[in-house]
Design an enzyme around this catalytic site. Sequence first.
Site, PDB file in Angstrom:
ATOM      1  N   GLY A  43     -11.325  -3.814   6.449  1.00  0.00           N
ATOM      2  CA  GLY A  43     -10.585  -3.568   7.696  1.00  0.00           C
ATOM      3  C   GLY A  43     -11.447  -3.071   8.838  1.00  0.00           C
ATOM      4  O   GLY A  43     -10.947  -2.834   9.942  1.00  0.00           O
ATOM      5  N   SER A  44     -12.759  -2.937   8.620  1.00  0.00           N
ATOM      6  CA  SER A  44     -13.619  -2.381   9.673  1.00  0.00           C
ATOM      7  C   SER A  44     -13.991  -3.418  10.736  1.00  0.00           C
ATOM      8  O   SER A  44     -14.530  -3.060  11.778  1.00  0.00           O
ATOM      9  CB  SER A  44     -14.882  -1.768   9.063  1.00  0.00           C
ATOM     10  OG  SER A  44     -15.596  -2.724   8.318  1.00  0.00           O
ATOM     11  N   GLY A  45     -13.745  -4.713  10.454  1.00  0.00           N
ATOM     12  CA  GLY A  45     -13.999  -5.737  11.479  1.00  0.00           C
ATOM     13  C   GLY A  45     -15.105  -6.726  11.126  1.00  0.00           C
ATOM     14  O   GLY A  45     -15.457  -7.582  11.937  1.00  0.00           O
ATOM     15  N   LYS A  46     -15.630  -6.667   9.902  1.00  0.00           N
ATOM     16  CA  LYS A  46     -16.766  -7.527   9.514  1.00  0.00           C
ATOM     17  C   LYS A  46     -16.402  -9.014   9.599  1.00  0.00           C
ATOM     18  O   LYS A  46     -17.136  -9.802  10.182  1.00  0.00           O
ATOM     19  CB  LYS A  46     -17.241  -7.189   8.084  1.00  0.00           C
ATOM     20  CG  LYS A  46     -17.620  -5.727   7.889  1.00  0.00           C
ATOM     21  CD  LYS A  46     -18.160  -5.462   6.491  1.00  0.00           C
ATOM     22  CE  LYS A  46     -17.195  -5.724   5.343  1.00  0.00           C
ATOM     23  NZ  LYS A  46     -15.974  -4.886   5.357  1.00  0.00           N
ATOM     24  N   THR A  48     -13.982 -10.430  11.232  1.00  0.00           N
ATOM     25  CA  THR A  48     -13.712 -10.806  12.625  1.00  0.00           C
ATOM     26  C   THR A  48     -15.028 -11.079  13.352  1.00  0.00           C
ATOM     27  O   THR A  48     -15.152 -12.062  14.096  1.00  0.00           O
ATOM     28  CB  THR A  48     -12.915  -9.686  13.330  1.00  0.00           C
ATOM     29  OG1 THR A  48     -11.723  -9.441  12.583  1.00  0.00           O
ATOM     30  CG2 THR A  48     -12.556 -10.074  14.746  1.00  0.00           C
ATOM     31  N   GLU A 164     -18.940 -10.988   2.128  1.00  0.00           N
ATOM     32  CA  GLU A 164     -18.659 -10.477   0.779  1.00  0.00           C
ATOM     33  C   GLU A 164     -19.043 -11.504  -0.296  1.00  0.00           C
ATOM     34  O   GLU A 164     -18.172 -11.963  -1.067  1.00  0.00           O
ATOM     35  CB  GLU A 164     -17.179 -10.098   0.624  1.00  0.00           C
ATOM     36  CG  GLU A 164     -16.695  -9.006   1.546  1.00  0.00           C
ATOM     37  CD  GLU A 164     -17.227  -7.605   1.202  1.00  0.00           C
ATOM     38  OE1 GLU A 164     -17.942  -7.434   0.180  1.00  0.00           O
ATOM     39  OE2 GLU A 164     -16.943  -6.679   1.978  1.00  0.00           O
TER      40      GLU A 164
END
Length: 224
Positions: A43-46, A48, A164
């Site tokens: 959810g940190s924006g990686k 995106t 990932e």
Amino acid sequence: MKVELIDISVIFEKNTDVEKVALSNINLSFTTDERILLVGNTGSGKTTLIYLLDLLIKPSSGKIFYDGTNPFEKAYNFRKEFGVAFQIPERQFFNETVEQEITYAAKNFGVSYTKEDLKKLLISVGLNEEILYKSPFKLSGGEQRKIAIASILLHNPKFLIFDEPTAGLDLKGYLSIRKILESFRNQNKGYIIATHEPELFMDLCERVITLEDGKMVSDEVIKK
Ligand code: ADP
């Protein structure tokens, strides 16, 4: 190639009650011979950021330059330089045979290859030629992942982006991804690896960028 993101924000569902700021005022520049670890919790924006770099989404505000130009005007040319494996990349299969799947990007980008290139590529991901004629949908999970990785390499990209890469991979799969990255490093080519498990790839990177809640909270050069 030089990539510059200037004061970039990405806001999903803007002006609704589910509005979400996925990236907030990101300032980042790098060249595609750098090897970068992109770290951050879920959810940190990686993802995106990766979608943005692959020119699949546009920023809500801010500017992007690739070699000083607006990349969205020549997205095809820039995307040709990249090999991008999204999370669980086998979900993007759409061809009837493994051969069509692996050769799709090379054909799309007009990059020629030989049977020998294809054979070497399969060996590099731990597979052999027999698999070429099978349906990608009827393979084991591990084989599918290997095909998905192979399918981003045949067009000879200059820069890899992995989101990932170890999700759902066994040790052998992890080691084959490391080998691919090592071979890129040996050719002075770069990559970005987005991960919430930085220790798995830290030694293969020279720069670590950390995202937290859509913000870039650190950008460090790792001393070796
Ligand atoms: P990461 O890859 O670090 O897990 P993401 O970039 O996937 O993070 O997500 C960043 C934030 O943006 C999350 O809160 C996520 O729920 C939200 N988000 C991502 N994509 C969308 C979308 N298409 N619509 C709405 N919100 C989204």
